[in-house]
Structures are given as structure tokens and as C-alpha cells.
Design an enzyme around this catalytic site. Sequence first.
Site, PDB file in Angstrom:
ATOM      1  N   SER A 184       0.832  -1.205   0.000  1.00 20.40           N
ATOM      2  CA  SER A 184       0.000   0.000   0.000  1.00 20.40           C
ATOM      3  C   SER A 184       0.872   1.264   0.000  1.00 20.40           C
ATOM      4  O   SER A 184       1.676   1.429  -0.913  1.00 20.40           O
ATOM      5  CB  SER A 184      -0.962  -0.056   1.195  1.00 20.40           C
ATOM      6  OG  SER A 184      -2.004   0.863   1.013  1.00 20.40           O
ATOM      7  N   ASP A 282      -9.481  -5.675  -4.309  1.00 17.90           N
ATOM      8  CA  ASP A 282      -8.980  -4.397  -3.807  1.00 17.90           C
ATOM      9  C   ASP A 282      -9.657  -3.298  -4.648  1.00 17.90           C
ATOM     10  O   ASP A 282      -9.056  -2.734  -5.567  1.00 17.90           O
ATOM     11  CB  ASP A 282      -7.454  -4.362  -3.964  1.00 17.90           C
ATOM     12  CG  ASP A 282      -6.822  -3.111  -3.388  1.00 17.90           C
ATOM     13  OD1 ASP A 282      -7.556  -2.260  -2.837  1.00 17.90           O
ATOM     14  OD2 ASP A 282      -5.587  -2.990  -3.499  1.00 17.90           O
ATOM     15  N   HIS A 315      -7.137  -5.824  -0.426  1.00 19.00           N
ATOM     16  CA  HIS A 315      -5.995  -4.945  -0.219  1.00 19.00           C
ATOM     17  C   HIS A 315      -5.062  -5.537   0.858  1.00 19.00           C
ATOM     18  O   HIS A 315      -5.525  -5.981   1.894  1.00 19.00           O
ATOM     19  CB  HIS A 315      -6.537  -3.572   0.216  1.00 19.00           C
ATOM     20  CG  HIS A 315      -5.519  -2.494   0.196  1.00 19.00           C
ATOM     21  ND1 HIS A 315      -4.788  -2.171  -0.926  1.00 19.00           N
ATOM     22  CD2 HIS A 315      -5.113  -1.645   1.169  1.00 19.00           C
ATOM     23  CE1 HIS A 315      -3.968  -1.175  -0.637  1.00 19.00           C
ATOM     24  NE2 HIS A 315      -4.135  -0.839   0.623  1.00 19.00           N
TER      25      HIS A 315
END
Length: 340
Positions: A184, A282, A315
Site C-alpha cells: 500500500s 482491492d 488490499h
Amino acid sequence: MATHSIVFLFVTLLLPCYIAKEDFVSIFPFLRVYGNGTIKREDFLLSTPFGKLVPSSLHDPQTGVSSKDIIINPTTQVSARLYLPKLSNPNEKIPVLLYFHGGGFCVGSASSNGDHAYLNRLSFLSNVLIISVNYRLAPEHPSPIPYIDSLLALKWLASHEKGGVESWLVNHGNFSRIFVGGDSAGGNIAHNLVLWAGGKKLPNGVNIFGALLVTPYFLGSQPVNFEPKNFTETSVYKIWRYVCPLCRAGVDDPHINPLAPGAPSLKQLNCKKMIIYVAEQDVELRARGIWYYEAVKASGWEGELMKFEAKKSGHVFPIFQPNQMETLIFFKRVVGFLKS
Ligand SMILES: *[C@@H]1O[C@H](CO)[C@@H](O)[C@H](O)[C@H]1NC(C)=O
Ligand SMILES: *[C@@H]1O[C@H](CO)[C@@H](O)[C@H](O)[C@H]1NC(C)=O
Ligand SMILES: *[C@@H]1O[C@H](CO)[C@@H](O)[C@H](O)[C@H]1NC(C)=O
């Protein structure tokens, strides 16, 4: 012009009413913005089993991996958790992975239970020395501070090629196998370091060999293919103005939008190989990950570029979905990458 006025009216007149009624607006799971201007961190992540802070362990009985916390810079207190796998001989030199955690540049820690379990496992499976960096977080430390801290950590790592204070690195680091990686926001940092290395030199002529971007965080003001129509409503989009309140270009700041006007060419990425991992579920960032991959490919970059998509995964799935099949496949691929 008319549209601008309406937006202006909303922001100046209606939004404060909305905040006053609610007391705060949450940019979940990152920050709460209170009506009186105070900003606080959401403690959601810390309250989950993944976010709970755990101590390092000098010897993990299941994996044989040792971990310890060190200070990289006494002035800024930038720190790191190091992972050293069990070595087959005491003089063994092994690859080094400089890793950056996620959390929208606002939350997260190298000591989080989820990060610790993930990197402990990765160190064990790949036989790699891992440095998991605690760069300083926004909003107290807005961009570019997280990037400056991360670059300093990379230079600190490279400085150990000729000796230094950190004995694990001096004794066991193979400086021709330096990897940077992150998930991320950490994937975004890894990108920025490799791009930086395209124009500048690291100490001792050390080079970055490979980069690992796991469900990386990129933005841009223009929608891209497959991105949700309401992408400007998502937390990852809204949080950026608190990460970089002084970014005049907003989400078209080159740190977060690598294709923004004025951003250096992706051809300059200075490593030999890169993995970009996106995840099917995601919803907010999958499209940007694919877009980034296509952009690197189109730039004419000469390294070896790989993109994988984890099905039925969300994610940062290697941390939040540690036991599913796609995560096992992820580890297999990443181990192969780190051993190459
Ligand atoms: C603003 O509101 C928050 C939440 O109610 C409170 O914790 C904080 O002390 C307040 N700050 C000021 C300066 O009034
Ligand atoms: C570093 O890794 C490379 C690639 O695996 C290997 O060829 C080299 O011998 C290693 N260096 C040391 C000092 O072990
Ligand atoms: C965006 O739209 C989708 C689909 O309509 C919805 O599920 C999601 O909650 C929306 N997201 C935000 C942040 O408004």
C-alpha cells in the site's frame, strides 16, 4: 465557473455544519477530523488482532528467525524492526529487503502483529534479512517527510557495505542483492526510492536489485480504467490532503501520481526487476496498480517487470488473509524473486 461556486459553497458553508452535527468526520481507517480542527488517528487498526503491537523476539521458536528493534536516526527517532533468519553457516551473506509498511502514510507500524507475522514468515521462507522501517507518519509529519525518512533508511543500509554499527547487516548483508518493497503506502515509497535511485547515487556504489510493490497506493485526478466511478469519495483519495496539505497539485503530486505533469520518466526506475502485485477485490486500488504496471511497461523501462493478481483477495492480502491459497502462491513467487 458555476460548478466551482457550488463546490465552494458546499465546502465553506455546508461542510462545517455537517461536521458540527457529527462532531467529527472519519476518513476511515486513518483519521478523524473534528469540527474544532483537531485531527486524531483512528484506532481501528490498533484494536484489531492484525494491528496490535507485538514485541520483537530474539528467537522465534517456530521459524528460527530472530528479530530486534533498532534506531536508524537518533535525531528523528526513525526506527526499524530487523529480521535475521537462521543461517546455515555463521559467515553466510544473504539478500536484504528494506520494507515499508502500509497505512495511508498515517497509521501502521513495523511492530503491528500482522506485519510482524508476515515479515517473520517471509524472512524464514526466503532466507532474507529484512529491515522493516518506521518512517514518521502524517499528519504530524506530512509529505515529503515519510519519503525523506525512507530514503535516509536506504542510505543507512547502503552505508553498511563498508562496515557500520548494525552487525547483522555488516556480517550477513549481501550488498549486491538489495531489495526494496512495501504494501500500500509502503509500495508507493518503494517506487519513489527506485525512481530516486535513477538520478542519484547511493553510498558505496550500492544499487537496488529488485522492487516488490504489494497492492501499491497510487492516485491521480483523472480516472483510470476499472476504477470505481466514485473514486474521489474513497478514503485513500481523501486522506492525501492530510498526508500532503502543502501539495499544490493535490493528488497529481508526482510522489502519489507517477504520471503527473513534471514527474520523472518511469524509464529511470533504477533496479533490475520489479513485481507489482494487485488483488482482485482491492476495489479502491487495484485499477491504479494495473495502471502503474502498464505505465512502467509503456515507458520502455529495461528491467524485468512482472505483474500478478491475487484472485478473491483484498488490499494487503498477505497480512489480512495470511492463510488462503493465494497468499501461499504469493509467498512462493516472492521467495523465488528474492532468491534470483
Ligand atoms: C476538539 O475536539 C476534540 C474532540 O471532541 C477534543 O478532544 C479536543 O480537545 C478539542 N480541541 C480543542 C482545541 O478544543
Ligand atoms: C550475493 O548474491 C549473489 C547472487 O546470489 C551471489 O552471486 C554472490 O556470491 C553473493 N555474495 C556473497 C558475498 O555471498
Ligand atoms: C462507491 O460506489 C460503490 C458502488 O455503488 C459503493 O459500494 C461504495 O460504497 C461507494 N464508495 C464510497 C466511498 O462512496
